[in-house]
Design a protein around this motif. Structure first.
Motif, PDB file in Angstrom:
ATOM      1  N   ALA A 152       0.832  -1.207   0.000  1.00 50.76           N
ATOM      2  CA  ALA A 152       0.000   0.000   0.000  1.00 50.76           C
ATOM      3  C   ALA A 152       0.864   1.254   0.000  1.00 50.76           C
ATOM      4  CB  ALA A 152      -0.937  -0.013   1.196  1.00 50.76           C
ATOM      5  N   LYS A 153       1.903   1.263   0.802  1.00 48.14           N
ATOM      6  CA  LYS A 153       2.812   2.414   0.854  1.00 48.14           C
ATOM      7  C   LYS A 153       3.482   2.646  -0.500  1.00 48.14           C
ATOM      8  CE  LYS A 153       4.056   2.283   5.775  1.00 48.14           C
ATOM      9  NZ  LYS A 153       5.162   2.040   6.751  1.00 48.14           N
ATOM     10  N   ALA A 154       3.760   1.573  -1.231  1.00 53.03           N
ATOM     11  CA  ALA A 154       4.440   1.680  -2.529  1.00 53.03           C
ATOM     12  C   ALA A 154       3.501   2.112  -3.650  1.00 53.03           C
ATOM     13  CB  ALA A 154       5.091   0.351  -2.881  1.00 53.03           C
ATOM     14  N   GLY A 155       2.189   2.168  -3.365  1.00 55.76           N
ATOM     15  CA  GLY A 155       1.238   2.638  -4.368  1.00 55.76           C
ATOM     16  C   GLY A 155       0.346   1.589  -4.975  1.00 55.76           C
ATOM     17  N   ALA A 156       0.239   0.426  -4.337  1.00 57.88           N
ATOM     18  CA  ALA A 156      -0.659  -0.615  -4.856  1.00 57.88           C
ATOM     19  C   ALA A 156      -2.080  -0.081  -4.937  1.00 57.88           C
ATOM     20  CB  ALA A 156      -0.600  -1.854  -3.978  1.00 57.88           C
ATOM     21  N   ASP A 157      -2.801  -0.522  -5.961  1.00 60.01           N
ATOM     22  CA  ASP A 157      -4.177  -0.064  -6.164  1.00 60.01           C
ATOM     23  C   ASP A 157      -5.185  -0.872  -5.353  1.00 60.01           C
ATOM     24  OD1 ASP A 157      -3.795   1.869  -8.599  1.00 60.01           O
ATOM     25  OD2 ASP A 157      -2.667   0.058  -9.104  1.00 60.01           O
ATOM     26  N   GLY A 216      -4.740   4.632   0.285  1.00 58.46           N
ATOM     27  CA  GLY A 216      -5.750   4.786  -0.758  1.00 58.46           C
ATOM     28  C   GLY A 216      -6.081   3.524  -1.517  1.00 58.46           C
ATOM     29  N   ALA A 217      -5.408   2.422  -1.196  1.00 51.25           N
ATOM     30  CA  ALA A 217      -5.666   1.174  -1.910  1.00 51.25           C
ATOM     31  C   ALA A 217      -7.055   0.636  -1.593  1.00 51.25           C
ATOM     32  CB  ALA A 217      -4.610   0.137  -1.546  1.00 51.25           C
ATOM     33  N   ILE A 218      -7.701   0.055  -2.607  1.00 51.86           N
ATOM     34  CA  ILE A 218      -9.040  -0.526  -2.430  1.00 51.86           C
ATOM     35  C   ILE A 218      -8.893  -1.939  -1.875  1.00 51.86           C
ATOM     36  CG2 ILE A 218     -11.118  -1.314  -3.634  1.00 51.86           C
ATOM     37  CD1 ILE A 218     -10.613   0.923  -5.671  1.00 51.86           C
ATOM     38  N   PRO A 219      -9.534  -2.224  -0.736  1.00 52.24           N
ATOM     39  CA  PRO A 219      -9.411  -3.571  -0.170  1.00 52.24           C
ATOM     40  C   PRO A 219     -10.409  -4.548  -0.782  1.00 52.24           C
ATOM     41  CG  PRO A 219     -10.721  -2.225   1.295  1.00 52.24           C
ATOM     42  CD  PRO A 219     -10.303  -1.323   0.154  1.00 52.24           C
ATOM     43  N   ILE A 220      -9.982  -5.800  -0.925  1.00 52.58           N
ATOM     44  CA  ILE A 220     -10.896  -6.894  -1.233  1.00 52.58           C
ATOM     45  C   ILE A 220     -11.207  -7.547   0.104  1.00 52.58           C
ATOM     46  CG2 ILE A 220     -11.074  -9.211  -2.207  1.00 52.58           C
ATOM     47  CD1 ILE A 220      -9.497  -6.176  -3.953  1.00 52.58           C
ATOM     48  N   ARG A 223     -19.855  -7.600   8.463  1.00 56.71           N
ATOM     49  CA  ARG A 223     -19.291  -6.617   9.399  1.00 56.71           C
ATOM     50  C   ARG A 223     -18.143  -5.831   8.755  1.00 56.71           C
ATOM     51  NH1 ARG A 223     -20.704 -10.918  12.934  1.00 56.71           N
ATOM     52  NH2 ARG A 223     -18.665 -11.925  12.751  1.00 56.71           N
ATOM     53  N   ALA A 224     -17.341  -6.510   7.939  1.00 60.18           N
ATOM     54  CA  ALA A 224     -16.277  -5.804   7.225  1.00 60.18           C
ATOM     55  C   ALA A 224     -16.869  -4.812   6.217  1.00 60.18           C
ATOM     56  CB  ALA A 224     -15.380  -6.809   6.508  1.00 60.18           C
ATOM     57  N   ILE A 225     -17.937  -5.225   5.534  1.00 58.14           N
ATOM     58  CA  ILE A 225     -18.612  -4.327   4.596  1.00 58.14           C
ATOM     59  C   ILE A 225     -19.169  -3.114   5.321  1.00 58.14           C
ATOM     60  CG2 ILE A 225     -20.659  -4.123   3.121  1.00 58.14           C
ATOM     61  CD1 ILE A 225     -20.133  -7.010   2.207  1.00 58.14           C
ATOM     62  N   ASP A 226     -19.785  -3.330   6.475  1.00 56.57           N
ATOM     63  CA  ASP A 226     -20.339  -2.220   7.245  1.00 56.57           C
ATOM     64  C   ASP A 226     -19.253  -1.243   7.679  1.00 56.57           C
ATOM     65  OD1 ASP A 226     -22.844  -3.311   6.985  1.00 56.57           O
ATOM     66  OD2 ASP A 226     -22.853  -4.270   8.963  1.00 56.57           O
ATOM     67  N   ALA A 227     -18.106  -1.771   8.103  1.00 58.56           N
ATOM     68  CA  ALA A 227     -17.008  -0.907   8.545  1.00 58.56           C
ATOM     69  C   ALA A 227     -16.471  -0.076   7.380  1.00 58.56           C
ATOM     70  CB  ALA A 227     -15.892  -1.754   9.149  1.00 58.56           C
ATOM     71  N   ALA A 228     -16.316  -0.710   6.221  1.00 61.07           N
ATOM     72  CA  ALA A 228     -15.822   0.021   5.057  1.00 61.07           C
ATOM     73  C   ALA A 228     -16.828   1.078   4.609  1.00 61.07           C
ATOM     74  CB  ALA A 228     -15.526  -0.953   3.919  1.00 61.07           C
ATOM     75  N   SER A 229     -18.101   0.723   4.635  1.00 60.72           N
ATOM     76  CA  SER A 229     -19.140   1.677   4.240  1.00 60.72           C
ATOM     77  C   SER A 229     -19.189   2.861   5.188  1.00 60.72           C
ATOM     78  CB  SER A 229     -20.504   0.979   4.188  1.00 60.72           C
ATOM     79  OG  SER A 229     -20.511  -0.079   3.251  1.00 60.72           O
ATOM     80  N   ALA A 230     -19.074   2.578   6.475  1.00 61.11           N
ATOM     81  CA  ALA A 230     -19.102   3.655   7.463  1.00 61.11           C
ATOM     82  C   ALA A 230     -17.920   4.596   7.291  1.00 61.11           C
ATOM     83  CB  ALA A 230     -19.111   3.066   8.870  1.00 61.11           C
ATOM     84  N   ALA A 231     -16.785   4.048   6.870  1.00 59.13           N
ATOM     85  CA  ALA A 231     -15.584   4.867   6.670  1.00 59.13           C
ATOM     86  C   ALA A 231     -15.608   5.598   5.331  1.00 59.13           C
ATOM     87  CB  ALA A 231     -14.340   3.996   6.759  1.00 59.13           C
ATOM     88  N   ILE A 255     -15.050   4.338   2.298  1.00 54.16           N
ATOM     89  CA  ILE A 255     -14.015   3.919   1.356  1.00 54.16           C
ATOM     90  C   ILE A 255     -14.584   2.928   0.341  1.00 54.16           C
ATOM     91  CG2 ILE A 255     -12.199   4.251   3.070  1.00 54.16           C
ATOM     92  CD1 ILE A 255     -12.050   1.161   3.306  1.00 54.16           C
ATOM     93  N   SER A 256     -13.973   2.890  -0.818  1.00 54.23           N
ATOM     94  CA  SER A 256     -14.355   1.898  -1.823  1.00 54.23           C
ATOM     95  C   SER A 256     -13.831   0.534  -1.408  1.00 54.23           C
ATOM     96  CB  SER A 256     -13.781   2.272  -3.187  1.00 54.23           C
ATOM     97  OG  SER A 256     -14.300   3.508  -3.632  1.00 54.23           O
ATOM     98  N   PHE A 257     -14.531  -0.528  -1.797  1.00 50.13           N
ATOM     99  CA  PHE A 257     -14.117  -1.889  -1.454  1.00 50.13           C
ATOM    100  C   PHE A 257     -14.768  -2.867  -2.412  1.00 50.13           C
ATOM    101  CE2 PHE A 257     -18.018  -1.010   0.804  1.00 50.13           C
ATOM    102  CZ  PHE A 257     -18.767  -2.158   0.630  1.00 50.13           C
ATOM    103  N   ILE A 258     -14.259  -4.095  -2.404  1.00 51.06           N
ATOM    104  CA  ILE A 258     -14.818  -5.203  -3.192  1.00 51.06           C
ATOM    105  C   ILE A 258     -14.979  -6.387  -2.256  1.00 51.06           C
ATOM    106  CG2 ILE A 258     -14.441  -6.769  -5.138  1.00 51.06           C
ATOM    107  CD1 ILE A 258     -12.618  -4.590  -6.360  1.00 51.06           C
ATOM    108  N   ALA A 259     -16.136  -7.024  -2.274  1.00 49.00           N
ATOM    109  CA  ALA A 259     -16.421  -8.152  -1.380  1.00 49.00           C
ATOM    110  C   ALA A 259     -16.266  -9.474  -2.110  1.00 49.00           C
ATOM    111  CB  ALA A 259     -17.830  -8.034  -0.812  1.00 49.00           C
ATOM    112  N   ASP A 260     -15.598 -10.435  -1.463  1.00 46.10           N
ATOM    113  CA  ASP A 260     -15.377 -11.765  -2.042  1.00 46.10           C
ATOM    114  C   ASP A 260     -15.825 -12.842  -1.052  1.00 46.10           C
ATOM    115  OD1 ASP A 260     -14.532 -14.089  -3.226  1.00 46.10           O
ATOM    116  OD2 ASP A 260     -12.398 -13.568  -3.262  1.00 46.10           O
ATOM    117  N   PRO A 261     -16.989 -13.479  -1.279  1.00 47.07           N
ATOM    118  CA  PRO A 261     -17.441 -14.557  -0.388  1.00 47.07           C
ATOM    119  C   PRO A 261     -16.584 -15.817  -0.473  1.00 47.07           C
ATOM    120  CG  PRO A 261     -19.292 -13.604  -1.595  1.00 47.07           C
ATOM    121  CD  PRO A 261     -18.030 -13.099  -2.246  1.00 47.07           C
ATOM    122  N   VAL A 262     -15.738 -15.938  -1.461  1.00 46.94           N
ATOM    123  CA  VAL A 262     -14.752 -17.013  -1.688  1.00 46.94           C
ATOM    124  C   VAL A 262     -15.409 -18.280  -2.255  1.00 46.94           C
ATOM    125  CG1 VAL A 262     -12.917 -18.438  -0.726  1.00 46.94           C
ATOM    126  CG2 VAL A 262     -13.289 -16.111   0.166  1.00 46.94           C
TER     127      VAL A 262
END
Length: 465
Positions: free
Chosen positions: A184-189, A206-210, A224-232, A234-241
């Motif tokens: 993330a520090k190096a600029g990963a997207d 600024g990296a988008i978390p999966i 719960r992770a989705i709720d935390a990201a939404s509350a903050a 930030i953009s995110f992508i959800a993966d149920p695996v």
């Protein structure tokens, strides 16, 4: 006003072209056929067309055979009408015209491909960059740097910067928070993967978390992770695996469906490697089904991996699949008849010519050159001296009388073997052309501005004093 199409053809193909167009029934276009006065349609030249096609041309488009070799722009300029190539085979003309008289558009899609370099931690920077460029050329949108467990990756940040410097989007894939932070520090997207206990890392960069469940299979944890990201905010992508077959596969499909029901507007990801890598089956079919599932569930991100040799074309397959599914969804249609790139072993229409077509052509031949074709009853080879059919190429050779012509015998042996292979697999065979393997073995670029060079046997005969 209906579009007006003008088809240019030759003597041998005219009757069949008329029948194919008649069988279309009512269409959104009108058409006219012009026999340009050559026996084989593909052998018409620019000069022949300019000399024989009467002006003015009353049409919106002029459709030439797919194997026509010449300058379409020049013809368009001369006649003031667009000239285009149709399909190589008349049997494919309905599909070519089936979308309001226009070729299928596969230029669009709605899926982002993350292509993982699994062993990036043990590769040099130059090797990572080289491999990443190959993946990008194959269709990858994001280069995913895989981090191996208990394997140091001291050059991770440098690898991220090197890829970014070349205009590539980058994700870092690790279960180690320190490696994710370094990326993330190096600029990963993107960062793969965070969960409810590690999501705080995404708030700092600024990296988008999966996002994945902290406990495998626990959608509430993912929520719960989705709720935390939404509350903050930030953009995110959800993966149920997606899990492998016999290790939760069916249940994991249900998780994706349930996740979409719970979160109808959330961006989602599916990693396909647990099926493509861990199933001994050709990957094109697996990829097509998973891409169809993603299309229905609006999953616009896929993580693709190539480790096993049998997944060598997985990025290309995902790229083609996303385009086919987008086109079919746009048309509210089944994913059939759009493109043959995923039909690698078998073809939907392996025999463009019927036995009657071949019989008629064989009766019209007046020269000694051998023509080779296939139908459902086997391999056909014919010239002015006869017409033979067999299902084993070796059965045909004794009657060809080429045992004293080494070059010709070699050529016929190669072509008949190719024809037998195509017939056994149910693939389309076209003499003097490589068998089509879809994206599994992309064909070489063709120069459609000129005719193919003379083959080995013809050149050999011309060289004889």
């Amino acid at each position: 006003m209906a579009e007006r199409l003008l088809f240019l053809t030759g003597h041998l193909a005219r009757a069949r072209l008329e029948r194919v167009l008649a069988d279309l029934g009512q269409t959104s276009f009108s058409h006219e056929i012009v026999d340009i006065g050559v026996k084989v349609a593909a052998l018409m030249t620019e000069e022949i067309i300019v000399r024989r096609l009467k002006q003015p041309v009353i049409a919106d488009r002029v459709v030439l055979p797919g194997r026509y070799r010449g300058d379409l722009e020049r013809l368009s300029a001369v006649f003031g009408v667009p000239f285009v190539r149709g399909p190589d085979e008349l049997a494919d003309l309905p599909a070519y015209l089936g979308r309001e008289g226009k070729p299928v558009d596969l230029s669009q899609h709605e899926m982002r491909i993350f292509a993982e370099i699994v062993d990036a931690s043990i590769m040099s920077i130059d090797a990572i960059v080289e491999h990443a460029q190959v993946l990008a050329a194959a269709g990858a949108d994001v280069i995913d740097l895989g981090c191996l467990p208990e394997t140091p990756f001291p050059h991770l940040a440098e690898a991220v910067r090197a890829l970014k410097a070349r205009g590539l989007a980058v994700s870092v894939d690790s279960a180690n928070v320190e490696e994710l932070e370094a990326g993330a520090k190096a600029g990963a997207d993107y960062l793969l993967s965070l969960h409810e206990e590690t999501i705080g890392l995404a708030f700092e960069y600024g990296a988008i978390p999966i996002l994945i469940p902290a406990v495998p299979g626990d959608l509430d944890s993912l929520g719960r992770a989705i709720d935390a990201a939404s509350a903050a905010g930030i953009s995110f992508i959800a993966d149920p695996v997606l899990d492998p077959i016999h290790f939760g596969f069916a249940h994991s499909l249900g998780r994706f469906i349930e996740a979409r029901r719970r979160w109808p507007d959330v961006e989602m990801m599916m990693g396909t490697g647990n099926l493509t890598e861990l199933t001994d089956a050709d990957t094109s079919g697996i990829t097509a089904v998973l891409a169809g599932l993603c299309s229905e569930l609006m999953i616009r991100n896929v993580l693709v991996v190539h480790v096993s040799p049998h997944t060598v074309r997985t990025v290309e397959e995902h790229d083609r699949a996303r385009r086919i599914m987008f086109a079919a969804k746009r048309d509210h249609a089944l994913p059939r008849g759009y493109d043959a790139g995923l039909l690698q072993i078998h073809d939907r229409k392996p025999y463009p010519n019927s036995n009657e077509d071949i019989d008629a052509l064989a009766r019209a031949v007046r020269d000694a050159n051998f023509r080779i074709m296939t139908t459902d009853d086997g391999i056909h080879i014919f010239n002015r001296d006869g017409h033979r059919v067999a299902q084993d190429a070796f059965e045909l050779f004794p009657g060809l009388n080429v045992e004293n012509d080494g070059a010709h015998a070699f050529y016929l042996g190669a072509e008949l073997t190719k024809a037998e292979l195509a017939w056994k697999l149910g693939k389309r065979y076209i003499q003097d052309e490589p068998l089509p393997w879809g994206v599994a073995a992309p064909p070489a670029e063709e120069d459609r501005m000129r005719l193919a060079k003379a083959g080995h046997t013809l050149r050999a005969k011309k060289d004889v004093p």
